[in-house]
Design a protein around this motif. Structure first.
Motif, PDB file in Angstrom:
ATOM      1  N   ILE A 144       0.771  -1.262  -0.228  1.00 17.66           N
ATOM      2  CA  ILE A 144       0.010  -0.044  -0.176  1.00 17.66           C
ATOM      3  C   ILE A 144       0.801   1.362   0.070  1.00 17.66           C
ATOM      4  N   HIS A 145       0.752   1.992  -1.009  1.00 21.00           N
ATOM      5  CA  HIS A 145       1.910   3.030  -1.511  1.00 21.00           C
ATOM      6  C   HIS A 145       0.980   4.434  -0.990  1.00 21.00           C
ATOM      7  N   GLN A 146       1.960   5.278  -0.579  1.00 28.06           N
ATOM      8  CA  GLN A 146       1.505   6.565   0.045  1.00 28.06           C
ATOM      9  C   GLN A 146       0.207   6.770   0.931  1.00 28.06           C
ATOM     10  N   ALA A 147       0.139   6.051   1.836  1.00 27.12           N
ATOM     11  CA  ALA A 147      -0.995   5.920   2.831  1.00 27.12           C
ATOM     12  C   ALA A 147      -0.671   6.865   3.991  1.00 27.12           C
ATOM     13  N   ARG A 148      -1.679   7.416   4.715  1.00 27.59           N
ATOM     14  CA  ARG A 148      -1.615   8.489   5.641  1.00 27.59           C
ATOM     15  C   ARG A 148      -1.565   7.798   6.819  1.00 27.59           C
ATOM     16  N   VAL A 149      -1.006   7.988   7.889  1.00 25.59           N
ATOM     17  CA  VAL A 149      -1.468   7.538   9.154  1.00 25.59           C
ATOM     18  C   VAL A 149      -2.622   8.534   9.551  1.00 25.59           C
ATOM     19  N   THR A 150      -3.685   7.983  10.284  1.00 29.98           N
ATOM     20  CA  THR A 150      -4.729   8.908  10.563  1.00 29.98           C
ATOM     21  C   THR A 150      -4.930   9.153  12.047  1.00 29.98           C
ATOM     22  N   ASP A 151      -4.335   7.977  12.691  1.00 30.24           N
ATOM     23  CA  ASP A 151      -4.466   7.894  14.356  1.00 30.24           C
ATOM     24  C   ASP A 151      -3.377   7.097  14.968  1.00 30.24           C
ATOM     25  N   GLY A 152      -3.230   7.319  16.194  1.00 35.73           N
ATOM     26  CA  GLY A 152      -2.105   6.511  17.072  1.00 35.73           C
ATOM     27  C   GLY A 152      -2.876   6.315  18.333  1.00 35.73           C
ATOM     28  N   ASN A 153      -2.461   5.156  18.821  1.00 35.63           N
ATOM     29  CA  ASN A 153      -2.814   4.707  20.160  1.00 35.63           C
ATOM     30  C   ASN A 153      -1.841   3.831  20.877  1.00 35.63           C
ATOM     31  N   VAL A 154      -0.947   4.804  21.565  1.00 39.71           N
ATOM     32  CA  VAL A 154       0.305   4.314  22.117  1.00 39.71           C
ATOM     33  C   VAL A 154      -0.162   2.965  23.326  1.00 39.71           C
ATOM     34  N   ASP A 155      -1.285   3.195  23.950  1.00 37.00           N
ATOM     35  CA  ASP A 155      -1.780   2.365  24.749  1.00 37.00           C
ATOM     36  C   ASP A 155      -2.344   0.933  24.397  1.00 37.00           C
ATOM     37  N   GLU A 181      -8.985   4.384   7.364  1.00 33.55           N
ATOM     38  CA  GLU A 181      -8.121   4.458   8.790  1.00 33.55           C
ATOM     39  C   GLU A 181      -6.879   3.620   8.583  1.00 33.55           C
ATOM     40  N   ILE A 182      -6.013   4.552   9.059  1.00 33.30           N
ATOM     41  CA  ILE A 182      -4.420   3.678   9.196  1.00 33.30           C
ATOM     42  C   ILE A 182      -4.203   4.084  10.390  1.00 33.30           C
ATOM     43  N   CYS A 183      -4.218   3.513  11.539  1.00 30.52           N
ATOM     44  CA  CYS A 183      -3.860   3.629  12.841  1.00 30.52           C
ATOM     45  C   CYS A 183      -2.832   2.886  13.359  1.00 30.52           C
ATOM     46  N   MET A 184      -1.814   3.508  14.058  1.00 31.78           N
ATOM     47  CA  MET A 184      -0.564   3.021  14.533  1.00 31.78           C
ATOM     48  C   MET A 184      -1.098   2.600  16.225  1.00 31.78           C
ATOM     49  N   ASN A 185      -0.557   1.276  16.355  1.00 33.71           N
ATOM     50  CA  ASN A 185      -0.917   1.069  17.685  1.00 33.71           C
ATOM     51  C   ASN A 185       0.268   0.459  18.680  1.00 33.71           C
ATOM     52  N   GLY A 186       0.187   0.944  19.831  1.00 41.13           N
ATOM     53  CA  GLY A 186       1.213   0.548  20.644  1.00 41.13           C
ATOM     54  C   GLY A 186       2.615   1.118  20.420  1.00 41.13           C
ATOM     55  N   ALA A 187       3.699   0.300  20.438  1.00 42.68           N
ATOM     56  CA  ALA A 187       4.975   0.911  20.162  1.00 42.68           C
ATOM     57  C   ALA A 187       5.149   1.494  18.561  1.00 42.68           C
ATOM     58  N   ALA A 188       4.245   1.232  17.782  1.00 45.83           N
ATOM     59  CA  ALA A 188       4.244   1.758  16.484  1.00 45.83           C
ATOM     60  C   ALA A 188       3.831   3.085  16.432  1.00 45.83           C
ATOM     61  N   ALA A 189       3.183   3.261  17.574  1.00 45.78           N
ATOM     62  CA  ALA A 189       2.408   4.772  17.518  1.00 45.78           C
ATOM     63  C   ALA A 189       3.739   5.932  17.677  1.00 45.78           C
ATOM     64  N   LEU A 190       4.832   5.328  18.422  1.00 39.18           N
ATOM     65  CA  LEU A 190       5.719   6.212  18.853  1.00 39.18           C
ATOM     66  C   LEU A 190       6.806   6.209  17.620  1.00 39.18           C
ATOM     67  N   TYR A 191       6.688   5.516  16.408  1.00 32.73           N
ATOM     68  CA  TYR A 191       7.474   5.594  15.037  1.00 32.73           C
ATOM     69  C   TYR A 191       7.013   6.709  14.157  1.00 32.73           C
ATOM     70  N   CYS A 192       5.467   6.509  14.180  1.00 38.45           N
ATOM     71  CA  CYS A 192       4.729   7.397  13.189  1.00 38.45           C
ATOM     72  C   CYS A 192       3.498   7.973  13.666  1.00 38.45           C
ATOM     73  N   GLN A 193       3.456   9.348  13.195  1.00 40.29           N
ATOM     74  CA  GLN A 193       2.392  10.269  13.760  1.00 40.29           C
ATOM     75  C   GLN A 193       1.465  10.554  12.754  1.00 40.29           C
ATOM     76  N   PRO A 194       0.219  10.886  13.099  1.00 41.44           N
ATOM     77  CA  PRO A 194      -0.812  11.131  12.276  1.00 41.44           C
ATOM     78  C   PRO A 194      -0.419  12.293  11.241  1.00 41.44           C
ATOM     79  N   GLY A 195      -0.824  11.981  10.006  1.00 43.51           N
ATOM     80  CA  GLY A 195      -0.335  12.915   8.941  1.00 43.51           C
ATOM     81  C   GLY A 195       0.703  12.129   8.322  1.00 43.51           C
ATOM     82  N   GLU A 196       1.666  11.448   8.841  1.00 41.48           N
ATOM     83  CA  GLU A 196       2.939  10.934   8.061  1.00 41.48           C
ATOM     84  C   GLU A 196       2.363  10.047   6.825  1.00 41.48           C
ATOM     85  N   GLU A 197       3.219  10.105   5.841  1.00 43.67           N
ATOM     86  CA  GLU A 197       2.971   9.212   4.532  1.00 43.67           C
ATOM     87  C   GLU A 197       3.790   8.232   4.737  1.00 43.67           C
TER      88      GLU A 197
END
Length: 122
Positions: free
Chosen positions: A13-24, A71-87
């Protein structure tokens, strides 16, 4: 004849945008089910995620989001690597002894399918 097993790109999946993050959350990446269907990715598939914005590069697993949600949501530790809005680019691989034709898609800035890409690029 000796068989050579290789990790080969199967889905992208190319050029997706992170829409959310949930580190918990325990961990993973949540992806719109429409995009999973178009690329052949399965729930719990291992994927490599690369950020075109920050350069982050890590491996996690897929959780399906509702179809059409974008939706493209980074969860857990991944949420520390990529923030909402990142490609980002999301890639799945297969261990095989034969060539594969990868299912590669381009999405727009709302993570809606635009078109299939041939050979992983324009």
């Amino acid at each position: 004849m000796k068989l050579t097993m290789r990790w080969v790109l199967r889905s992208k999946i190319h050029q997706a945008r992170v829409t959310d993050g949930n580190v918990d959350y325990i961990g993973s990446i949540t992806v719109d089910s429409d995009l999973l269907d178009r690329t052949g990715l399965w729930p719990n598939d291992q994927v490599q995620v690369v950020s075109n914005t920050s350069g982050a590069n890590f491996i996690t697993y897929v959780i399906p989001a509702p179809a059409g949600s974008g939706e493209i949501c980074m969860n857990g530790a991944a949420a520390l690597y990529c923030q909402p809005g990142e490609e980002i680019i999301i890639m799945g691989y297969e261990l095989t002894d034969r060539p594969l034709t990868a299912q590669v898609i381009l999405v727009d800035d709302r993570n809606r399918f635009v078109r299939y890409l041939e050979g992983g690029h324009d």
